[in-house]
Enzyme design. Structure first.
Site, PDB file in Angstrom:
ATOM      1  CE  LYS A  74      -4.179  -2.245   1.511  1.00 46.61           C
ATOM      2  NZ  LYS A  74      -5.283  -2.363   2.487  1.00 46.61           N
ATOM      3  NE  ARG A 113      -6.706  -9.511   0.294  1.00 49.06           N
ATOM      4  CZ  ARG A 113      -6.394  -8.640  -0.663  1.00 49.06           C
ATOM      5  NH1 ARG A 113      -5.522  -7.655  -0.397  1.00 49.06           N
ATOM      6  NH2 ARG A 113      -6.917  -8.725  -1.873  1.00 49.06           N
TER       7      ARG A 113
END
Length: 314
Positions: free
Chosen positions: A224, A263
């Protein structure tokens, strides 16, 4: 009571620490790998590689949730997702379906999917809570304040950890009222969803407060934007394919906090980071509750990760 799917994952594991969930985006526009796995054969090959690296769950998604993304039609999402879920499940892979649509979740479960991973926590589709109750499948309840096209306009908090925890518990109450069982539910603080970089770092620092809500916790930080920027000057951010190490550092943080599952796109780096945290005695008991051991134990028999070999990353 531990859900049978979560118990199966614990039994399948061979090292301590969080379960690793590998990401397979069957989309043309995901922020990290859009288009690379859009064809079914490519998606299956990638999923098998993630499993070989140590992923115990493969998360298959057909809708990009990057900021500003537009939604595919229901038919298009089904076309992308269902064949991949069906083929992987037939090979014995534990498959999570990453969807905000109850109909996609229903079809994925019907062909062998095991877990529903809804980034809206059941808010985007009013039919989702009833499906969760009906199916009995594990359901990931992520903290969410709106769809990708405008979610960042809602990134306003006085105390992000407290507010995320409170809003997650509100979703838990709604799901329980709809007939879901507490043992089905997994919490996700929603890193990057209606959050600034500062909010993301505060949530990572306060992960124990999320874990202490008493349900298994899933964490998704992989690749991210805030990880691309950390420690770098503006304009010198890490490219997407160079974020495995910073992602793995957050996976080690998650392991120390007692998170149930991480994840990630880059499985090997995360498995290695969790192995180091475990070797340091920093990994608590499975299913996301408890505090790290302080002794130099070699493990508690509840580990997970890559199969061991003799002689020996959304």
């Amino acid at each position: 009571m531990t859900h049978p799917v979560l118990a199966h994952l614990a039994a399948a594991a061979d090292r301590p620490g969080p379960v690793v969930m590998g990401v397979v985006n069957v989309t043309p526009d995901s922020f990290s790998d859009g288009g690379r796995w859009i064809e079914t054969d490519a998606a299956l090959a990638h999923a098998r590689a993630l499993v070989a690296e140590g992923a115990l769950v493969v998360d298959v998604g057909g809708e990009s949730t990057r900021p500003g993304a537009t939604r595919p039609s229901l038919d298009e999402e089904l076309r992308r997702v269902v064949p991949v879920v069906e083929a992987l499940a037939a090979e014995g892979v534990v498959v999570s379906v990453d969807t905000m649509r109850a109909e996609v979740a229903r079809e994925a479960l019907a062909v062998g999917g095991a877990i529903i991973n809804d980034v809206s926590g059941g808010l985007a589709d009013p039919q989702m809570p009833a499906l969760v109750a009906e199916s009995g499948a594990p359901f990931v309840v992520m903290h969410w304040r709106g769809h990708a096209h405008d979610m960042q306009t809602r990134a306003h908090y006085d105390d992000v950890v407290a507010e995320v925890c409170a809003e997650l518990l509100e979703r838990v109450d709604v799901l329980l009222a709809a007939g879901a069982q507490r043992g089905q539910l997994v919490l996700d603080p929603g890193i990057g969803f209606a959050k600034t970089a500062e909010h993301n770092w505060a949530l990572l620092a306060g992960l124990e407060r999320v874990v202490d809500l008493g349900l298994p916790v899933l964490l998704g930080t992989s690749r991210k934007g805030f990880l691309g920027k950390v420690g770098r000057a503006e304009g010198d951010e890490r490219p997407l394919d160079a974020r495995a190490v910073v992602t793995a550092a957050t996976s080690a943080r998650a392991a120390r906090a007692g998170v149930w599952c991480v994840r990630v796109h880059d499985v090997t780096a995360t498995v290695d980071a969790i192995d180091v945290a475990a070797a340091l005695g920093e990994v608590p008991s499975r299913l996301g509750r408890g505090r790290p051991r302080t002794s130099g134990s070699e493990g508690d028999g509840l580990g997970r990760g890559r199969p061991r070999t003799s002689g020996s990353d959304q």
